[in-house]
Design a protein around this motif. Structure first.
Motif, PDB file in Angstrom:
ATOM      1  N   GLU A 117       0.171  -3.860   3.355  1.00 35.97           N
ATOM      2  CA  GLU A 117      -0.684  -4.368   2.283  1.00 35.97           C
ATOM      3  C   GLU A 117       0.124  -5.178   1.271  1.00 35.97           C
ATOM      4  O   GLU A 117      -0.332  -6.234   0.793  1.00 35.97           O
ATOM      5  CB  GLU A 117      -1.380  -3.202   1.592  1.00 35.97           C
ATOM      6  N   LEU A 159       0.933   0.827   3.465  1.00 35.02           N
ATOM      7  CA  LEU A 159       1.243   0.359   2.115  1.00 35.02           C
ATOM      8  C   LEU A 159       2.182  -0.840   2.166  1.00 35.02           C
ATOM      9  O   LEU A 159       2.040  -1.805   1.402  1.00 35.02           O
ATOM     10  CB  LEU A 159       1.864   1.492   1.296  1.00 35.02           C
ATOM     11  N   ALA A 194       1.912  10.220   0.682  1.00 31.05           N
ATOM     12  CA  ALA A 194       2.612   9.117   1.348  1.00 31.05           C
ATOM     13  C   ALA A 194       4.022   9.517   1.771  1.00 31.05           C
ATOM     14  O   ALA A 194       4.522   9.065   2.818  1.00 31.05           O
ATOM     15  CB  ALA A 194       2.666   7.900   0.432  1.00 31.05           C
ATOM     16  N   VAL A 221       4.344  -0.386  -5.195  1.00 32.78           N
ATOM     17  CA  VAL A 221       2.991   0.142  -5.107  1.00 32.78           C
ATOM     18  C   VAL A 221       2.840   1.233  -6.160  1.00 32.78           C
ATOM     19  O   VAL A 221       3.740   2.051  -6.337  1.00 32.78           O
ATOM     20  CB  VAL A 221       2.682   0.699  -3.697  1.00 32.78           C
TER      21      VAL A 221
END
Length: 326
Positions: A121, A118, A108, A98
């Protein structure tokens, strides 16, 4: 052993021609292994592809955008050209990534919920890209892809897989293929890693009993069960100590059987034509339980290698089978 299950009279139209199946498992987000699998469908002229579970990756690497075409990956500053090379490597070996700004990365790193989102995803995006790849490469062939989730796969991926036109998804559902019946089950007996989809043996047996009772003819049945049957050539794994480190004696790893006793029991009681299994990467092999051929193709996904098994069916018998590595 006397079967505890009803054998219904089958009224199934079985084609006289051979049915060719290509099976793989434990791809763990490796684009390279997945693409090879899809391409092999045409090469080996198969009637169906089967994926035995564990399609999700295990690692998410943050890439920090420093601006001006510079990025930080694992504390190393790289250029855009280098980034493209690294991303390609990540995808081939099954590593999620990411790209975050410095502020996003700092947020994060302190926020577990954000990390989980994340990761989710990345999983969903990869599966959708795989669907696109399969439909582009197999659109003129219409080869069905029977796919199930394994123990490392979160259940929300079922809904994503169902977006694929060629994908046949449904744990416990019965799918027909030229007179053969395919059923799938992805839960495994407990592991030291407490993965997404684990159950005690008693629960697994109850689930499997309910699933196989939907079949009309066990002699034409294909079990796509992620866990390999216990005490076979398919379920040898290194013995681990209390710190989850492999036990070594005399300079060699100590191996033990770690498969599912419930999977073995259901095979012994019903005698299906074929058992397709995965889960234990280092235990590529085949075996027989009574008259049932059981296969684990193994996995080396992180090296971008495809481990698969080609099985040729003829009526209620298996004409040939071979492992494929490439």
């Amino acid at each position: 052993m006397v079967s505890l299950f009803k054998r219904k009279k089958a009224d199934i139209n079985v084609s006289n021609k051979n049915v060719r199946i290509l099976f793989t498992s434990d791809l763990h987000a490796s684009y390279m292994a997945f693409k090879k699998f899809i391409n092999a469908a045409k090469l080996y002229k198969v009637d169906a592809l089967i994926i035995g579970g564990d399609i999700a990756g295990k690692t998410l690497v943050p890439i920090i955008d420093l601006g001006s075409g510079k990025y930080n990956v694992d504390d190393k500053v790289i250029s855009t050209n280098e980034l493209n090379t690294i991303i390609e490597r990540f995808k081939n070996e099954g590593t999620y990534y990411v790209i975050l700004s410095k502020n996003e990365f700092e947020e994060a790193s302190k926020n577990k919920k954000m990390q989980d989102e994340l990761f989710k995803e990345a999983m969903i995006n990869t599966v959708r890209e795989w669907i696109k790849i399969s439909e582009e490469r197999l659109k003129d062939y219409r080869i069905p892809i029977f796919v199930n989730l394994g123990n490392d796969d979160p259940e929300y991926l079922f809904d994503v897989l169902k977006e694929g036109e060629l994908f046949k998804v449904g744990e416990g559902d019965v799918f027909e293929l030229n007179g053969y019946e395919i059923v799938s089950y992805g839960y495994v007996n407990p592991t030291p890693w407490r993965t997404f989809r684990e159950k005690e043996e008693e629960e697994i047996y109850s689930d499997l009993k309910n699933i196989v009772n939907k079949l009309t003819n066990f002699s034409m049945a294909i079990y796509n069960f992620h866990a390999p049957p216990y005490n076979t050539n398919l379920d040898n794994a290194p013995l681990l100590d209390k710190n989850l480190k492999p036990v070594i004696r005399g300079g060699e790893f100590v191996y033990v059987h770690v498969g599912s006793k419930s999977v073995r029991r259901i095979i012994e009681e019903t005698n299906p034509l074929l058992g397709l299994h995965g889960h234990i990467h280092e235990s590529r092999g085949f075996d027989r339980i009574n008259n049932t051929l059981v296969i684990n193709p193994g996995s080396e996904y992180s090296n971008g290698l495809l481990h698969a098994a080609l099985v040729i069916l003829e009526g209620s018998s298996i004409k040939a089978h071979q492992f494929i590595l490439g």
